[in-house]
Scaffold this motif. Structure first.
Motif, mmCIF file in Angstrom:
data_model
loop_
_atom_site.group_PDB
_atom_site.id
_atom_site.type_symbol
_atom_site.label_atom_id
_atom_site.label_comp_id
_atom_site.label_asym_id
_atom_site.label_seq_id
_atom_site.Cartn_x
_atom_site.Cartn_y
_atom_site.Cartn_z
ATOM 1 N N GLN A 64 23.789 -25.342 -44.218
ATOM 2 C CA GLN A 64 24.142 -26.011 -45.455
ATOM 3 C C GLN A 64 25.687 -25.949 -45.889
ATOM 4 N N HIS A 65 26.244 -24.552 -45.893
ATOM 5 C CA HIS A 65 27.414 -24.143 -46.681
ATOM 6 C C HIS A 65 28.541 -23.634 -45.632
ATOM 7 N N GLY A 66 27.999 -23.407 -44.555
ATOM 8 C CA GLY A 66 29.283 -23.152 -43.462
ATOM 9 C C GLY A 66 29.790 -22.011 -43.754
ATOM 10 N N THR A 67 29.091 -21.007 -44.338
ATOM 11 C CA THR A 67 29.402 -19.843 -44.622
ATOM 12 C C THR A 67 27.989 -18.848 -44.925
ATOM 13 N N LEU A 68 27.957 -17.628 -44.514
ATOM 14 C CA LEU A 68 26.850 -16.782 -44.644
ATOM 15 C C LEU A 68 27.313 -15.516 -44.954
ATOM 16 N N GLU A 69 26.652 -15.196 -46.324
ATOM 17 C CA GLU A 69 26.897 -14.078 -47.215
ATOM 18 C C GLU A 69 25.701 -13.057 -46.620
ATOM 19 N N ILE A 70 26.244 -11.795 -46.117
ATOM 20 C CA ILE A 70 25.207 -10.801 -45.790
ATOM 21 C C ILE A 70 25.465 -9.370 -46.716
ATOM 22 N N PHE A 71 24.241 -9.045 -47.354
ATOM 23 C CA PHE A 71 24.439 -7.787 -47.969
ATOM 24 C C PHE A 71 23.390 -6.979 -47.575
ATOM 25 N N ASP A 72 23.432 -5.498 -47.616
ATOM 26 C CA ASP A 72 22.743 -4.543 -47.113
ATOM 27 C C ASP A 72 22.365 -4.974 -45.492
ATOM 28 N N GLY A 73 23.585 -5.192 -44.762
ATOM 29 C CA GLY A 73 23.652 -5.446 -43.469
ATOM 30 C C GLY A 73 23.220 -4.361 -42.411
ATOM 31 N N HIS A 74 22.828 -3.349 -43.040
ATOM 32 C CA HIS A 74 22.754 -2.169 -41.920
ATOM 33 C C HIS A 74 21.192 -1.908 -42.113
ATOM 34 N N PHE A 75 20.446 -2.763 -42.843
ATOM 35 C CA PHE A 75 18.950 -2.727 -42.696
ATOM 36 C C PHE A 75 18.605 -3.507 -41.390
ATOM 37 N N ARG A 76 17.415 -2.746 -40.599
ATOM 38 C CA ARG A 76 16.945 -3.367 -39.548
ATOM 39 C C ARG A 76 15.701 -3.931 -39.642
ATOM 40 N N ARG A 77 15.625 -5.077 -39.072
ATOM 41 C CA ARG A 77 14.400 -5.785 -39.039
ATOM 42 C C ARG A 77 13.892 -6.143 -37.552
ATOM 43 N N ASN A 78 12.787 -6.629 -37.536
ATOM 44 C CA ASN A 78 12.186 -7.163 -36.239
ATOM 45 C C ASN A 78 11.683 -8.595 -36.436
ATOM 46 N N TYR A 79 11.678 -9.159 -35.312
ATOM 47 C CA TYR A 79 11.343 -10.710 -35.339
ATOM 48 C C TYR A 79 10.538 -11.174 -34.341
#
Length: 187
Positions: A64-79
């Motif tokens: 939608q915006h053509g940009t992606l802001e990421i905060f707390d980028g060091h947090f790990r997740r599983n998908y």
């Protein structure tokens, strides 16, 4: 990094997590034929997709915006892709005698990653620009690596990779309801 298995003590932080833990205990203690899955964060299009889940949400924002802001980028997740979840349920039905009475993590261990890595991949696939943000924090403080090896040892393996799932979400986001392609609604 600590890796969470089915034996790792649970520490639910949300009402959902607390009721899920209680339901697991109830099922396993009351019924001999129960199989419990602990799902990774699900992604991918479906009949009623959850666009608030991380991969779907970030991909939609990038589209939608053509940009992606990421905060707390060091947090790990599983998908895990929604089709792999369905395949996991089918695997459990076919292997119920071997699996009953147990808990299994159901995720795609090959895509356990940080939010920063996820953001870079979404931007690579979508063409969006990546913007790291340091002055905000995520209220969702989950930060862990989960292993689904117990389930893999029985013969299950996920098939859908992250990039393919992101492309599917981007295609879903581009559907135009005015051109006869039904865009799903929340009711």
């Amino acid at each position: 990094d600590n890796i969470c298995t089915e034996e790792t003590p649970m520490n639910p932080i949300s009402l959902y997590g607390k009721t899920k833990q209680r339901a697991e205990e109830l099922l396993l203690n009351s019924y001999d034929n129960s199989i419990v899955f602990r799902l990774a964060t699900v992604f991918g299009p479906s009949f009623r997709p959850r666009m608030d889940l991380l991969v779907n949400n970030l991909t939609s924002i990038a589209y939608q915006h053509g940009t992606l802001e990421i905060f707390d980028g060091h947090f790990r997740r599983n998908y895990i892709h929604v089709k792999d979840v369905a395949a996991g349920f089918g695997f459990a039905v076919q292997n119920r005698d071997r699996m009953k009475g147990n808990v299994y993590n159901l995720g795609n261990d090959s895509i356990n990653m940080t939010k920063e890595s996820l953001g870079h991949i979404i931007c690579e696939v979508s063409g969006a620009s990546y913007i790291p943000v340091s002055d905000r924090t995520d209220p969702d403080k989950r930060n862990y690596i989960v292993s689904s090896q117990k389930l893999y040892d029985l013969g299950y393996s996920p098939k859908i990779d992250l990039r393919k799932g992101i492309r599917e979400i981007l295609q879903f986001c581009s559907f135009d309801p005015d051109k006869g392609i039904p865009h799903l609604k929340n009711y």
